[in-house]
Design an enzyme around this catalytic site. Structure first.
Site, PDB file in Angstrom:
ATOM      1  CE1 TYR A  57      -3.152  -2.915   0.278  1.00  0.00           C
ATOM      2  CE2 TYR A  57      -3.500  -2.410   2.586  1.00  0.00           C
ATOM      3  CZ  TYR A  57      -3.778  -3.178   1.480  1.00  0.00           C
ATOM      4  OH  TYR A  57      -4.681  -4.199   1.577  1.00  0.00           O
ATOM      5  N   PRO A 203     -16.119  -4.525   2.227  1.00  0.00           N
ATOM      6  CG  PRO A 203     -16.345  -4.026   4.504  1.00  0.00           C
ATOM      7  CD  PRO A 203     -15.326  -4.105   3.403  1.00  0.00           C
ATOM      8  N   GLY A 205     -18.638  -2.972  -0.951  1.00  0.00           N
ATOM      9  CA  GLY A 205     -18.609  -3.096  -2.411  1.00  0.00           C
ATOM     10  C   GLY A 205     -17.722  -2.096  -3.104  1.00  0.00           C
TER      11      GLY A 205
END
Length: 334
Positions: A57, A203, A205
């Site tokens: 990241y 979670p 989407g």
């Protein structure tokens, strides 16, 4: 607000954790450094006690950010990071060789300004290295006290069993939401059987399940969703009726769409700890408070029917991205 905590290995944590990726990249440019530092400190102030990052990241910058922002507060949260998906000379690479895992851990410890990482995941499998060899290296790090627990990410139930046979696996992370039901094929049940905590990422989407609609024509040039079929037309438009349905349910419960999406993951698996990411302070609070949203049984049945796996148009990954993971796929996806 009082909610029952959930367990990851020897730790009890708030049911909703924090995915830190978007502070550094993925859906837009990195946050202003000072703002990101303040954001992370605010998260811990609110009560977030499970933070998730990874070597890749921001090419290590996300770990550096956490190390700087929360130096001196390490005892207030469980820290998860990931290896194998790594970088060298500014380029991404997959390297699950034991030496690479050891080197990656040392580098992460330095960036995070800590002596131990609580949960250290294999970010994805390395097809060129036997899984057992990679897990063996992680087990050595546990014995050395550099990590406390081992996790897997984006792997199949079979790989989870193989890894667990070498060393106990504490957590399995995979994409799971109303839009992505694949872990229901085998992974969630295998986690229950083995006593492994399931950690759903994305979670909400990838931002689709929110009150403010996404604009597929307005993605930042570095936005990962530009390469995901279901986030571009014709699939994006085909899925809009699903968004209308979930908004009606959220309105009925007087909660946000994202809170409903999170409450759904919490209800689907009573042991799961979802890790939504955000850069918005109000969403940070909303997500945390989603743990208190109770979805009635009849609404859960409706949601599971309306968001059946084959009701969602478009694959979650491009063919190239799908080839890097071993997560199970439904028969209709082949």
């Amino acid at each position: 607000m009082t909610v029952q905590k959930r367990t990851i290995g020897a730790f009890d944590v708030h049911p909703v954790g924090l995915g830190c990726m978007s502070l550094s990249h993925a859906y837009g440019p990195a946050q202003d450094h000072a703002d990101a530092v303040a954001f992370l400190r605010r998260a811990v102030d609110i009560g977030y006690d499970f933070l998730d990052t990874a070597t890749i990241y921001g090419m290590g910058n996300n770990e550096k950010l956490i190390g700087e922002a929360l130096n001196g507060r390490r005892h207030e949260f469980v820290l998860a990071s990931k290896c194998v998906l790594d970088f060298k000379d500014g380029k991404r690479r997959i390297d699950g060789h034991p030496d690479a895992i050891r080197d990656a851990c040392e580098a992460s410890l330095k960036r995070l300004q800590t002596d131990v990482i609580d949960l250290y995941y294999m970010h994805m499998p390395d097809p060129n290295v036997p899984l057992e060899d990679s897990i063996g290296a992680l087990a050595d790090l546990v014995r050395q006290g550099k990590i406390r627990m081992i996790g897997l990410s984006e792997m199949s139930a079979d790989m989870l069993r193989r890894a667990h046979a070498v060393h106990p696996i504490a957590a399995m992370q995979s994409e799971y939401s109303l839009m992505t039901r694949n872990p229901e094929i085998a992974v969630i049940e295998t986690c229950r059987e083995l006593g492994v905590t399931f950690v759903p990422f994305s979670p909400v989407g990838r931002g689709y399940l929110a009150d403010k609609p996404l604009d597929p024509n307005g993605y930042h040039k570095g936005d990962l969703r530009r390469s995901f079929p279901r986030f571009t037309d014709p699939h994006f438009s085909a899925n809009l009726p699903l968004l209308d349905k979930v908004r009606r349910h959220a309105k009925h419960l007087s909660c946000t769409v994202a809170q409903l999406a999170l409450a759904w993951t919490l209800a689907q698996d009573k042991n799961a700890v979802p890790i939504p990411g955000t850069t918005n302070s109000q969403h940070l609070e909303d997500n945390f408070n989603a743990a208190a949203v109770d979805i009635p049984a009849d609404m859960l049945v409706q949601l599971n029917t309306e968001f059946a796996a084959d009701a969602v148009s478009g694959a979650r990954y491009s063919a190239a991205a799908q080839a890097t993971v071993t997560t199970e796929r439904f028969a209709f996806e082949d």
